[in-house]
Design a protein around this motif. Structure first.
Motif, PDB file in Angstrom:
ATOM      1  N   SER A  46    -124.474 -42.103 -59.628  1.00 14.86           N
ATOM      2  CA  SER A  46    -124.341 -43.262 -60.839  1.00 14.86           C
ATOM      3  C   SER A  46    -123.072 -42.928 -61.696  1.00 14.86           C
ATOM      4  O   SER A  46    -122.386 -42.093 -61.565  1.00 14.86           O
ATOM      5  N   GLU A  47    -122.949 -43.666 -62.530  1.00 15.17           N
ATOM      6  CA  GLU A  47    -121.825 -43.614 -63.464  1.00 15.17           C
ATOM      7  C   GLU A  47    -122.028 -42.144 -63.994  1.00 15.17           C
ATOM      8  O   GLU A  47    -120.675 -41.406 -64.278  1.00 15.17           O
ATOM      9  N   GLY A  48    -122.893 -42.006 -64.689  1.00 14.37           N
ATOM     10  CA  GLY A  48    -123.118 -40.852 -65.346  1.00 14.37           C
ATOM     11  C   GLY A  48    -122.940 -39.604 -64.403  1.00 14.37           C
ATOM     12  O   GLY A  48    -122.380 -38.581 -64.876  1.00 14.37           O
ATOM     13  N   LEU A  56    -110.922 -44.573 -63.777  1.00 16.91           N
ATOM     14  CA  LEU A  56    -112.419 -45.109 -63.644  1.00 16.91           C
ATOM     15  C   LEU A  56    -112.923 -45.824 -65.127  1.00 16.91           C
ATOM     16  O   LEU A  56    -113.508 -46.760 -64.970  1.00 16.91           O
ATOM     17  N   ALA A  57    -112.633 -45.187 -66.119  1.00 12.08           N
ATOM     18  CA  ALA A  57    -112.933 -45.951 -67.264  1.00 12.08           C
ATOM     19  C   ALA A  57    -112.385 -47.170 -67.704  1.00 12.08           C
ATOM     20  O   ALA A  57    -113.103 -48.125 -68.055  1.00 12.08           O
ATOM     21  N   TYR A  78    -132.048 -38.469 -60.847  1.00  7.28           N
ATOM     22  CA  TYR A  78    -131.732 -39.576 -61.472  1.00  7.28           C
ATOM     23  C   TYR A  78    -130.384 -40.185 -61.252  1.00  7.28           C
ATOM     24  O   TYR A  78    -130.092 -41.256 -61.486  1.00  7.28           O
ATOM     25  N   GLN A  79    -129.387 -39.190 -60.721  1.00  7.37           N
ATOM     26  CA  GLN A  79    -128.133 -39.727 -60.781  1.00  7.37           C
ATOM     27  C   GLN A  79    -127.591 -39.768 -59.452  1.00  7.37           C
ATOM     28  O   GLN A  79    -126.772 -40.228 -59.067  1.00  7.37           O
ATOM     29  N   GLN A 135    -126.543 -51.721 -62.995  1.00  2.03           N
ATOM     30  CA  GLN A 135    -125.738 -50.529 -63.136  1.00  2.03           C
ATOM     31  C   GLN A 135    -124.701 -50.124 -62.019  1.00  2.03           C
ATOM     32  O   GLN A 135    -125.037 -50.200 -60.861  1.00  2.03           O
ATOM     33  N   PRO A 136    -123.718 -49.407 -62.446  1.00  3.29           N
ATOM     34  CA  PRO A 136    -122.583 -49.195 -61.392  1.00  3.29           C
ATOM     35  C   PRO A 136    -122.930 -47.977 -60.433  1.00  3.29           C
ATOM     36  O   PRO A 136    -123.213 -46.888 -61.150  1.00  3.29           O
TER      37      PRO A 136
END
Length: 149
Positions: A73-75, A96-97, A52-53, A25-26
């Motif tokens: 995190s990415e999210g 980013l995407a 969790y982020q 995970q990034p």
């Protein structure tokens, strides 16, 4: 789990964004991303996200130095962009995407038979190219920008 991670540096408007892959995970340096968002107190970004982020980790550098950093995190990145807003939100999200997350994932992939993104430093610029079948490819819409170099 590793003791320390070696980050990959991405640059936008001469500001770094350090990223690593942890458990496929990034994750990105919260301080760097807060600076990209233009927050006056970048150290507070990780406190505004869900548990969790965020996480902490150690970064190690080629100089042998290490640093304890807060990661997002990415999210968490996308949630922070919406929550804090940014004048160029669309461009930042696209960067980013389209460039950062795929390049970070490709740097850590084990299979080299499929196309992968690579970063190339050329004439004091960083290019994101596609390495496929032994050749480097550039996005067609970016060709005019580099043609004059």
């Amino acid at each position: 789990m590793h003791d320390a991670y070696t980050p990959i540096f991405f640059y936008r408007h001469n500001r770094p964004l350090r990223g690593v892959m942890i458990d496929d995970q990034p994750w990105f340096c919260a301080y760097d991303f807060a600076r990209l968002l233009g927050l006056h107190h970048p150290q507070a970004l990780h406190r505004r996200l869900r548990p969790y982020q965020i996480r902490s980790a150690r970064f190690t550098y080629a100089t042998g130095s290490e640093e304890e950093v807060h990661l997002v995190s990415e999210g968490g990145l996308y949630q922070a962009m919406i929550r804090f807003g940014h004048p160029e939100l669309q461009h930042l999200e696209e960067w980013l995407a389209r460039d950062v997350v795929p390049t970070l994932r490709d740097q850590y992939t084990g299979c080299r038979h499929q196309p992968r993104r690579v970063m190339l430093d050329w004439q004091s610029r960083r290019l994101v190219l596609l390495d496929w079948q032994g050749e480097l490819w550039m996005q067609w819409d970016k060709v005019p920008r580099y043609r004059g170099l």
